[in-house]
Design a protein around this motif. Sequence first.
Motif, PDB file in Angstrom:
ATOM      1  N   VAL A 190       0.887  -1.160   0.000  1.00 47.79           N
ATOM      2  CA  VAL A 190       0.000   0.000   0.000  1.00 47.79           C
ATOM      3  C   VAL A 190       0.924   1.208   0.000  1.00 47.79           C
ATOM      4  O   VAL A 190       1.885   1.247   0.773  1.00 47.79           O
ATOM      5  CB  VAL A 190      -0.899   0.020   1.252  1.00 47.79           C
ATOM      6  CG1 VAL A 190      -1.819   1.235   1.234  1.00 47.79           C
ATOM      7  CG2 VAL A 190      -1.707  -1.274   1.352  1.00 47.79           C
ATOM      8  N   LYS A 212      -2.603  10.684  -3.130  1.00 46.09           N
ATOM      9  CA  LYS A 212      -3.514   9.551  -3.316  1.00 46.09           C
ATOM     10  C   LYS A 212      -2.949   8.311  -2.646  1.00 46.09           C
ATOM     11  O   LYS A 212      -1.751   8.233  -2.355  1.00 46.09           O
ATOM     12  CB  LYS A 212      -3.790   9.293  -4.799  1.00 46.09           C
ATOM     13  CG  LYS A 212      -2.710   8.478  -5.505  1.00 46.09           C
ATOM     14  CD  LYS A 212      -3.090   8.185  -6.945  1.00 46.09           C
ATOM     15  CE  LYS A 212      -4.023   6.993  -7.122  1.00 46.09           C
ATOM     16  NZ  LYS A 212      -3.375   5.670  -7.029  1.00 46.09           N
ATOM     17  N   VAL A 213      -3.824   7.337  -2.444  1.00 49.70           N
ATOM     18  CA  VAL A 213      -3.399   6.037  -1.930  1.00 49.70           C
ATOM     19  C   VAL A 213      -3.575   5.023  -3.056  1.00 49.70           C
ATOM     20  O   VAL A 213      -4.460   5.157  -3.895  1.00 49.70           O
ATOM     21  CB  VAL A 213      -4.209   5.637  -0.672  1.00 49.70           C
ATOM     22  CG1 VAL A 213      -5.708   5.610  -0.939  1.00 49.70           C
ATOM     23  CG2 VAL A 213      -3.755   4.292  -0.120  1.00 49.70           C
ATOM     24  N   GLY A 214      -2.704   4.022  -3.089  1.00 53.33           N
ATOM     25  CA  GLY A 214      -2.836   2.975  -4.088  1.00 53.33           C
ATOM     26  C   GLY A 214      -2.218   1.688  -3.576  1.00 53.33           C
ATOM     27  O   GLY A 214      -1.605   1.653  -2.504  1.00 53.33           O
ATOM     28  N   GLU A 225      -6.425  -0.047   1.718  1.00 49.85           N
ATOM     29  CA  GLU A 225      -6.628   1.083   0.804  1.00 49.85           C
ATOM     30  C   GLU A 225      -7.995   1.739   1.017  1.00 49.85           C
ATOM     31  O   GLU A 225      -8.111   2.963   1.084  1.00 49.85           O
ATOM     32  CB  GLU A 225      -6.508   0.620  -0.656  1.00 49.85           C
ATOM     33  CG  GLU A 225      -6.654   1.764  -1.643  1.00 49.85           C
ATOM     34  CD  GLU A 225      -6.673   1.313  -3.111  1.00 49.85           C
ATOM     35  OE1 GLU A 225      -7.166   0.216  -3.389  1.00 49.85           O
ATOM     36  OE2 GLU A 225      -6.187   2.078  -3.957  1.00 49.85           O
ATOM     37  N   ALA A 264      -8.784   5.509   1.938  1.00 51.26           N
ATOM     38  CA  ALA A 264      -9.514   6.296   0.932  1.00 51.26           C
ATOM     39  C   ALA A 264     -10.680   7.072   1.548  1.00 51.26           C
ATOM     40  O   ALA A 264     -11.312   7.887   0.883  1.00 51.26           O
ATOM     41  CB  ALA A 264      -9.996   5.394  -0.195  1.00 51.26           C
ATOM     42  N   ASP A 324      -8.281   8.002  -4.032  1.00 55.03           N
ATOM     43  CA  ASP A 324      -7.668   6.758  -4.521  1.00 55.03           C
ATOM     44  C   ASP A 324      -7.634   6.753  -6.050  1.00 55.03           C
ATOM     45  O   ASP A 324      -7.319   5.761  -6.670  1.00 55.03           O
ATOM     46  CB  ASP A 324      -8.365   5.514  -3.947  1.00 55.03           C
ATOM     47  CG  ASP A 324      -9.838   5.447  -4.306  1.00 55.03           C
ATOM     48  OD1 ASP A 324     -10.367   6.421  -4.890  1.00 55.03           O
ATOM     49  OD2 ASP A 324     -10.475   4.430  -4.004  1.00 55.03           O
ATOM     50  N   LYS A 325      -7.982   7.906  -6.628  1.00 54.30           N
ATOM     51  CA  LYS A 325      -7.935   8.034  -8.092  1.00 54.30           C
ATOM     52  C   LYS A 325      -7.042   9.209  -8.474  1.00 54.30           C
ATOM     53  O   LYS A 325      -6.873  10.138  -7.694  1.00 54.30           O
ATOM     54  CB  LYS A 325      -9.347   8.293  -8.644  1.00 54.30           C
ATOM     55  CG  LYS A 325     -10.345   7.199  -8.288  1.00 54.30           C
ATOM     56  CD  LYS A 325     -10.852   6.527  -9.525  1.00 54.30           C
ATOM     57  CE  LYS A 325     -11.694   5.292  -9.264  1.00 54.30           C
ATOM     58  NZ  LYS A 325     -11.908   4.868  -7.893  1.00 54.30           N
TER      59      LYS A 325
END
Length: 269
Positions: free
Chosen positions: A106, A115-117, A152, A156, A161-162
Amino acid sequence: MQGTIRKLKSTLTSPVEYQLPIGDELVSLNDYIGKPLTLTFTGNIFCCNCGKKTKKSYSQGHCFVCMRKLASCDMCIMKPETCHFDKGTCREPQWGEENCMIPHYVYLANTSGLKVGITRHTQIPTRWIDQGATQALPIFKVQTRLQSGLVEVALAEFIADKTNWRNMLKGQSEAIDLKAAAAELIPQIDAKLSELAELFGATAIEKLDEDVVELDYPVSEYPSKISSFNFDKAPEVSGILKGIKGQYLIFDTGVINIRKFTSYEISLA
Ligand SMILES: [Zn+2]
């Protein structure tokens, strides 16, 4: 030169080096920056899995049959928190074993902002480059795709997350202190992390202390307004190549997302 194209290949150098796979060749795209380049769609699409001709491309370069059959085209790939391997319903358990039931990371990244991914360990730093991230920081190592998806989703709630690809292509996003962002975010999902530790075991989700990775892209000039090319609407994409970021080629005449046109037969001049 003519052949079906695949998503851009990249190497993490400064700046990132890009190659376009076309047929059996690899074209070094950085060399074209500042020069004219024309990509023309022949009208043929050949499935990237079975090679059969398909009228339409599904799931980035597949025919309809393969899109319905392959685990890599299942919805759970877009939404890892819905991984259903443990229920015994994976479309291709062997593939799931090799690609989902393996360590995932992560990460926090700066694409068009924070952002997170998530990504498989083998896809670092490819995943970050594909998203056009200028900074990235892995914050957790987990044992499976499902676990990464659950972490995630928890994060988010607080950050995106985008990627906003239009903003990503408009310029260099302002630097973010990802270490500080992580230090602020992680305590906010403490309860969720304890819950996941109960479910998957105390050692399943490992908090990391890594260094921030900085990425820069071969872009000589960012566009002020974004218009995008689409081979389905107009077969010719032509202009002076101004740069490459993420999976996008930036021309003086517009931008194109190469990944979206995986399996399209293209002639390059
Ligand atoms: Zn196919």
